[in-house]
Design a protein around this motif. Structure first.
Motif, PDB file in Angstrom:
ATOM      1  N   LEU A 332       4.297   6.616  -9.936  1.00 21.68           N
ATOM      2  CA  LEU A 332       2.992   6.009  -9.694  1.00 21.68           C
ATOM      3  C   LEU A 332       1.911   7.074  -9.584  1.00 21.68           C
ATOM      4  N   TYR A 334      -1.842   7.438  -8.026  1.00 21.32           N
ATOM      5  CA  TYR A 334      -2.781   6.813  -7.098  1.00 21.32           C
ATOM      6  C   TYR A 334      -4.163   7.415  -7.326  1.00 21.32           C
ATOM      7  N   VAL A 344      -3.717   1.755  -8.585  1.00 21.99           N
ATOM      8  CA  VAL A 344      -2.339   2.252  -8.653  1.00 21.99           C
ATOM      9  C   VAL A 344      -1.820   2.036 -10.066  1.00 21.99           C
ATOM     10  N   LYS A 403       1.938  -1.313   0.343  1.00 18.50           N
ATOM     11  CA  LYS A 403       2.362  -2.223  -0.708  1.00 18.50           C
ATOM     12  C   LYS A 403       2.903  -3.503  -0.091  1.00 18.50           C
TER      13      LYS A 403
END
Length: 490
Positions: A332, A334, A344, A403
């Motif tokens: 991921l 960010y 994201v 999340k």
């Protein structure tokens, strides 16, 4: 030194009056007033709590510290006039622990990194600031706000302000970039100053390098990527206003320029970060959206051969908001995207020439709009072991988010045997059987899994659980050691 009594009382009152402390799940595209996708709001500490009242304080950089002794997590929020320290171990109920004021008045930018339980802080566009060194272990055990002082002010070469700092933890070297002297004149062309911080309270200059131009931001790694020629070397990747510069800084007295690479429609080469395998470098140009007129653009470079870097792909976001700082964790990316908040991006497919990144979530700290202006999310820190993310927003301060659906204690909904009401609750909530089954025991756990209430040997079909005095937030209620449900305290 403690805050003066009236200042301390005001800070406490103001803190609890303005802190958004109850978790707000992302539901139907919103967490309260904030647009979101798959990320919940845990808490928000506003700017006027984090910063002192001098001037018109705003948020800038952010970093995190995890105490290796206690395991507690702390947000280090850089403001235009100070640096704030917040215990975010309980992310729904953060504790503001105080601030370290600027050495030289207000400025526009402040950056911070952490090494060996110390924070290293620089500021730009301000006079004789130098680099502040602050011992973070002073935060242990604190439960109320203090005014802190720096343990060390490093100002060799009349070091005044620096735009940024990076620390290579493998070598114990701090890289100060974009620096000026006390008079505001650029020194060493804005190139890196190498400082040995292996003894944090005794920073010592090693050398500097002035032959690659101004470095606005930088990442330095002990290289372990695919280019075998450079394995084991200390590699410096500079975002240098008009290009990306790659240096071998293994020997600080003999820096070697490996390569440099530009790209089309360059406006301001701002900041970038390696993928974890050190194959790809993800870069943002801070001013292309504003000066050229395009949606938020992120460039991916293939660094398989450090001597011959290549542009691999380009990603365009859903709005024309300006991209700022971005960091990689796993698969991921960010991205603090100013007016569009945190975005994201899934980079699993990063080797592809098209569709190399896909947006999989967001939390928009600036709900007013996604305009092409310098408001909203300045930076993000995604590296806490807890999985909580911290964002510093220019106008709204510190956000703690997570999340959705990733709590440590997963919810198992109550079956039809029991009901829990009211929910949300304030002073009491009632647990009632719907089929004459006895309530035998009740336990209440915080978001972190800490037991805050327990009642045993109840043996009744209805029980009133006292929730008075509990902090606002989400709890998990367990009945008869078998069934669990969420309980919201308002």
């Amino acid at each position: 030194m403690y805050l003066k009594k009236h200042e301390k009382n005001y800070a406490i009152i103001s803190f609890f009056a303005q802190l958004i402390c109850a978790q707000t799940p992302c539901s139907n595209g919103k967490a309260g007033i904030y647009p979101c996708k798959d990320y919940d709001l845990l808490s928000n500490v506003p700017v006027n709590i984090l910063a002192n009242t001098n001037g018109n304080p705003e948020g800038s950089d952010i970093w995190g510290w995890t105490d290796s002794t206690t395991g507690k997590e702390y947000a280090i929020a850089a403001m235009t006039n100070s640096t704030a320290f917040v215990d975010v171990t309980d992310p729904v109920n953060p504790i503001f622990l105080g601030r370290l004021d600027s050495n030289a008045g207000n400025n526009y930018w402040r950056d911070v990194k952490v090494y060996k339980d110390h924070a290293f802080i620089v500021a730009d566009n301000v006079g004789a600031h130098g680099m502040q060194v602050f011992d973070l272990t002073k935060l242990r055990g604190l439960t109320s706000a203090q005014n802190f002082t720096a343990d060390v002010i490093y100002n060799t070469d009349f070091l005044g302000s620096c735009h940024n700092i990076f620390i290579n933890e493998d070598s114990g070297v701090a890289y100060l970039v974009g620096c000026k002297n006390f008079r505001g004149s650029r020194i060493f062309n804005g190139g890196p100053i190498f400082v040995d911080i292996s003894d944090p309270k005794n920073p010592t200059k090693i050398n500097h390098y002035a032959n690659a131009g101004y470095s606005h931001d930088v990442q330095v790694v002990k290289y372990d990527g695919p280019d075998t020629e450079h394995k084991g070397k200390e590699i410096f990747i500079g975002s240098n206003e008009t290009e990306v510069t790659i240096l071998d800084v293994t020997d600080k007295n003999n820096v070697i320029k490996i390569a440099e690479i530009g790209y089309s429609q360059t406006v301001y080469t701002h900041q970038g970060w390696f993928t974890e395998d050190q194959r790809y470098f993800i870069l943002g140009d801070e001013q292309d959206e504003q000066k050229i007129g395009m949606n938020s653009r992120t460039l991916v470079f293939d660094f398989e051969d450090l001597d011959n870097p290549k542009l691999s792909s380009t990603y365009f976001g859903p709005s024309a908001a300006i991209d700022h700082n971005g960091y990689v964790k796993g698969n991921l990316f960010y991205l603090a995207n100013y007016n569009a908040g945190l975005r994201v991006l899934d980079i699993t497919n990063i080797s592809a020439s098209t569709n190399s990144m896909t947006e999989v979530g967001y939390f928009d700290t600036h709900p007013e709009n996604d305009a092409t202006s310098f408001n909203g999310a300045w930076s993000v820190y995604p590296y806490f072991a807890s999985g909580n993310l911290i964002i510093n927003d220019i106008e709204r301060g510190l956000f703690v988010i997570r999340k959705s659906g990733t709590l440590g204690l997963e919810n198992q909904e109550l079956n039809k045997s029991f009901s829990v009401f009211p929910n949300p609750a304030s002073e009491n909530t009632i647990i009632k059987s719907s089929n004459n089954q006895f309530v035998k025991s009740v336990q209440l756990y915080s978001l972190l899994g800490q037991k805050v209430r327990e009642e045993n040997n109840i043996n009744s079909t209805e029980y009133v659980l006292n929730t008075k005095g509990l902090k606002k937030g989400i709890y998990l209620i367990k009945i008869n050691n078998l069934r669990t449900s969420k309980l919201v305290i308002k």
